[in-house]
Design a protein around this motif. Structure first.
Motif, PDB file in Angstrom:
ATOM      1  N   LYS A 278       0.833  -1.129   0.078  1.00 25.12           N
ATOM      2  CA  LYS A 278      -0.034   0.100  -0.110  1.00 25.12           C
ATOM      3  C   LYS A 278       0.858   1.306   0.043  1.00 25.12           C
ATOM      4  CE  LYS A 278      -3.817   2.634   0.962  1.00 25.12           C
ATOM      5  NZ  LYS A 278      -4.377   2.702   2.167  1.00 25.12           N
ATOM      6  N   TYR A 279       1.968   1.213   0.952  1.00 23.67           N
ATOM      7  CA  TYR A 279       2.861   2.558   0.832  1.00 23.67           C
ATOM      8  C   TYR A 279       3.516   2.659  -0.493  1.00 23.67           C
ATOM      9  CZ  TYR A 279       2.274   4.217   5.523  1.00 23.67           C
ATOM     10  OH  TYR A 279       1.682   4.856   6.773  1.00 23.67           O
ATOM     11  N   ASP A 280       3.949   1.447  -1.254  1.00 24.16           N
ATOM     12  CA  ASP A 280       4.767   1.726  -2.302  1.00 24.16           C
ATOM     13  C   ASP A 280       3.767   2.120  -3.410  1.00 24.16           C
ATOM     14  OD1 ASP A 280       7.190   0.609  -1.254  1.00 24.16           O
ATOM     15  OD2 ASP A 280       6.773  -1.246  -2.023  1.00 24.16           O
ATOM     16  N   PHE A 281       2.493   2.149  -3.541  1.00 21.15           N
ATOM     17  CA  PHE A 281       1.479   2.521  -4.243  1.00 21.15           C
ATOM     18  C   PHE A 281       1.341   4.167  -3.848  1.00 21.15           C
ATOM     19  CE2 PHE A 281      -2.929   3.389  -5.316  1.00 21.15           C
ATOM     20  CZ  PHE A 281      -2.953   2.959  -6.728  1.00 21.15           C
ATOM     21  N   VAL A 282       0.883   4.278  -2.433  1.00 23.27           N
ATOM     22  CA  VAL A 282       0.435   5.784  -2.594  1.00 23.27           C
ATOM     23  C   VAL A 282       1.451   6.794  -2.244  1.00 23.27           C
ATOM     24  CG1 VAL A 282      -1.726   5.004  -1.416  1.00 23.27           C
ATOM     25  CG2 VAL A 282       0.384   5.199   0.063  1.00 23.27           C
ATOM     26  N   ASN A 283       2.744   6.423  -1.820  1.00 21.51           N
ATOM     27  CA  ASN A 283       4.056   7.359  -1.655  1.00 21.51           C
ATOM     28  C   ASN A 283       4.406   8.238  -2.801  1.00 21.51           C
ATOM     29  OD1 ASN A 283       4.222   7.531   1.338  1.00 21.51           O
ATOM     30  ND2 ASN A 283       5.320   5.589   1.229  1.00 21.51           N
ATOM     31  N   PRO A 284       4.189   7.785  -3.829  1.00 22.70           N
ATOM     32  CA  PRO A 284       4.670   8.523  -5.166  1.00 22.70           C
ATOM     33  C   PRO A 284       3.489   9.679  -5.295  1.00 22.70           C
ATOM     34  CG  PRO A 284       5.167   6.144  -5.817  1.00 22.70           C
ATOM     35  CD  PRO A 284       4.371   6.273  -4.350  1.00 22.70           C
ATOM     36  N   GLY A 285       2.506   9.346  -5.368  1.00 26.46           N
ATOM     37  CA  GLY A 285       1.355  10.578  -5.306  1.00 26.46           C
ATOM     38  C   GLY A 285       1.464  11.509  -4.295  1.00 26.46           C
ATOM     39  N   GLY A 286       1.898  11.023  -3.077  1.00 22.63           N
ATOM     40  CA  GLY A 286       1.859  11.896  -1.996  1.00 22.63           C
ATOM     41  C   GLY A 286       3.055  12.945  -2.042  1.00 22.63           C
ATOM     42  N   LEU A 287       4.174  12.076  -2.682  1.00 19.01           N
ATOM     43  CA  LEU A 287       5.302  12.975  -2.964  1.00 19.01           C
ATOM     44  C   LEU A 287       4.955  14.304  -4.202  1.00 19.01           C
ATOM     45  CD1 LEU A 287       8.210  13.739  -2.158  1.00 19.01           C
ATOM     46  CD2 LEU A 287       9.006  12.165  -4.036  1.00 19.01           C
ATOM     47  N   ARG A 288       4.130  13.638  -4.922  1.00 21.27           N
ATOM     48  CA  ARG A 288       4.036  14.725  -5.954  1.00 21.27           C
ATOM     49  C   ARG A 288       2.964  15.968  -5.591  1.00 21.27           C
ATOM     50  NH1 ARG A 288       5.199  13.292 -11.320  1.00 21.27           N
ATOM     51  NH2 ARG A 288       5.474  11.287 -11.748  1.00 21.27           N
ATOM     52  N   LYS A 289       2.201  15.579  -4.618  1.00 23.51           N
ATOM     53  CA  LYS A 289       1.186  16.544  -3.904  1.00 23.51           C
ATOM     54  C   LYS A 289       2.055  17.597  -3.168  1.00 23.51           C
ATOM     55  CE  LYS A 289      -2.926  13.959  -3.887  1.00 23.51           C
ATOM     56  NZ  LYS A 289      -4.078  13.150  -2.854  1.00 23.51           N
ATOM     57  N   LEU A 290       3.011  17.067  -2.490  1.00 25.24           N
ATOM     58  CA  LEU A 290       3.818  17.757  -1.567  1.00 25.24           C
ATOM     59  C   LEU A 290       4.628  18.758  -2.237  1.00 25.24           C
ATOM     60  CD1 LEU A 290       4.834  15.165   1.002  1.00 25.24           C
ATOM     61  CD2 LEU A 290       3.605  17.296   1.676  1.00 25.24           C
ATOM     62  N   ILE A 291       5.144  18.319  -3.270  1.00 24.84           N
ATOM     63  CA  ILE A 291       5.952  19.310  -4.295  1.00 24.84           C
ATOM     64  C   ILE A 291       5.214  20.277  -4.944  1.00 24.84           C
ATOM     65  CG2 ILE A 291       7.291  19.369  -6.328  1.00 24.84           C
ATOM     66  CD1 ILE A 291       8.637  16.602  -5.461  1.00 24.84           C
TER      67      ILE A 291
END
Length: 361
Positions: A278-291
């Motif tokens: 789950k983390y491998d799936f959601v973390n990329p999107g979370g990083l894009r949002k933060l940037i």
């Protein structure tokens, strides 16, 4: 002939029925446990892992093994989960064992230590490198037994109000970080502090603290730290692959039938894989949002990484002198790490480095 066969079959079925029903009931007794999590419901992947574990248990036993999950604070605060298991207040807890290094430093090895192992290596060391025996021997003093039940993967280094350029920038830095990572950074002049998740944002906003680490992009984005601390550092070298555990009251574990123990172990393994995937799936999107929200992604400067490693090794030498259990576990982990990194350099790291270059194509 058909009538005789029907009567014979019917008689056999009638004879078997009174035996089969009680036998099934005896082999699948009804069990009801309460689980306290160390995390709030807001963190739907970490807390959700406890919920997934409970679902796997119910599904595998046709609902006969029921586990009710409670978030941090509903029964006890998150950092008191092990105490609740030890006393029998709850049958089990979903928690990282490194929360309890103040009780026994060896418990830090169950989750992972600064500059320790990544998620796959931690899992391998636990089952094949001696980790299970070492950590559970330490937990036995607290009337508890643990099984891996989740992993975050490598975490981020956290949000900082000011950019880090030299080692001097760490001196006096008030950093929301606990456990062994905080103890290591204290050697470099950092002032570590532990603050509940809900209090971190106002503390950053007011300048009561200068930096805060939590988990990774998916969870960090929800907490909104980027609005008041724009510098987002990586990697979280103190949590290269943070393993969570199902920590079980020893008497309750011993009372379970062997096949129920096996179901618990397999449900934990399924939950462990669910959380990491789950983390491998959601973390990329979370990083894009933060940037997109203004996060300035920064790698820790190499001098800070090198100084932190040296401080960690000094801390481990000091801790080993105080705790024989930690000394045994640390030496086991270091031997495993040295052997395993040789393999990773040949295979995993070289493959990942090559594949990462494809992002620019």
């Amino acid at each position: 002939m058909q009538r005789r066969m029907f009567l014979k079959t019917g008689a056999l079925a009638a004879a078997a029925a009174p035996i089969a029903m009680p036998a099934i009931a005896q082999s699948m007794p009804e069990v009801k446990w309460r689980l306290t999590s160390s995390f709030p419901k807001q963190l739907d992947t970490i807390y959700g892992t406890a919920q997934q574990f409970a679902k796997f248990m119910a599904d595998a036993t046709d609902g006969r093994f029921q586990i009710q999950t409670f978030s941090a604070g509903e029964i006890v605060p998150g950092l008191q989960a092990l105490d609740a298991v030890t006393s029998g207040t709850v049958e089990c807890a979903h928690t990282p064992t490194y929360f309890y290094v103040g009780k026994e430093p060896a418990l830090g090895l169950g989750t992972g230590i600064p500059f320790g192992l990544n998620a796959r290596q931690q899992h391998s060391w636990w089952y094949f490198g001696g980790g299970e025996q070492i950590v559970n021997a330490a937990l036995a003093k607290f009337n508890a037994y643990s099984i891996p039940c989740g992993n975050s993967g490598c975490q981020m280094g956290g949000f900082f109000r000011k950019e880090l350029k030299t080692l001097d920038d760490l001196k006096g830095l008030k950093f929301r970080i606990g456990g062994m990572g905080g103890a290591v950074l204290a050697k470099l002049g950092v002032v570590p502090t532990q603050i509940a998740a809900g209090d971190v944002y106002p503390a950053l906003e007011r300048g009561t603290i200068d930096a805060a680490e939590f988990v990774g992009p998916y969870d960090d984005e929800k907490l909104g730290f980027v609005k008041v601390a724009p510098y987002y550092y990586y990697p979280g070298w103190w949590e290269g692959g943070a393993m969570l555990h199902l920590v079980i009251n020893q008497e309750q574990w011993s009372k379970l039938p062997k096949h129920y123990q096996a179901i618990v172990q397999n449900a934990c393994e399924a939950a462990n894989n669910w959380m990491l995937a789950k983390y491998d799936f959601v973390n990329p999107g979370g990083l894009r949002k933060l940037i997109a929200q203004g996060a300035q992604l920064k790698a820790f400067p190499q001098p800070i990484m090198e100084a932190s490693l040296k401080a960690a090794e000094e801390y481990y030498a000091e801790t080993s002198a105080k705790s024989e259990a930690f000394k045994k576990g640390y030496e086991s982990m270091v031997a495993f790490r040295g052997e395993n990194l040789l393999w990773w350099q040949v295979a995993e790291l070289s493959y990942d480095a090559f594949m990462n270059r494809l992002r620019s194509r």
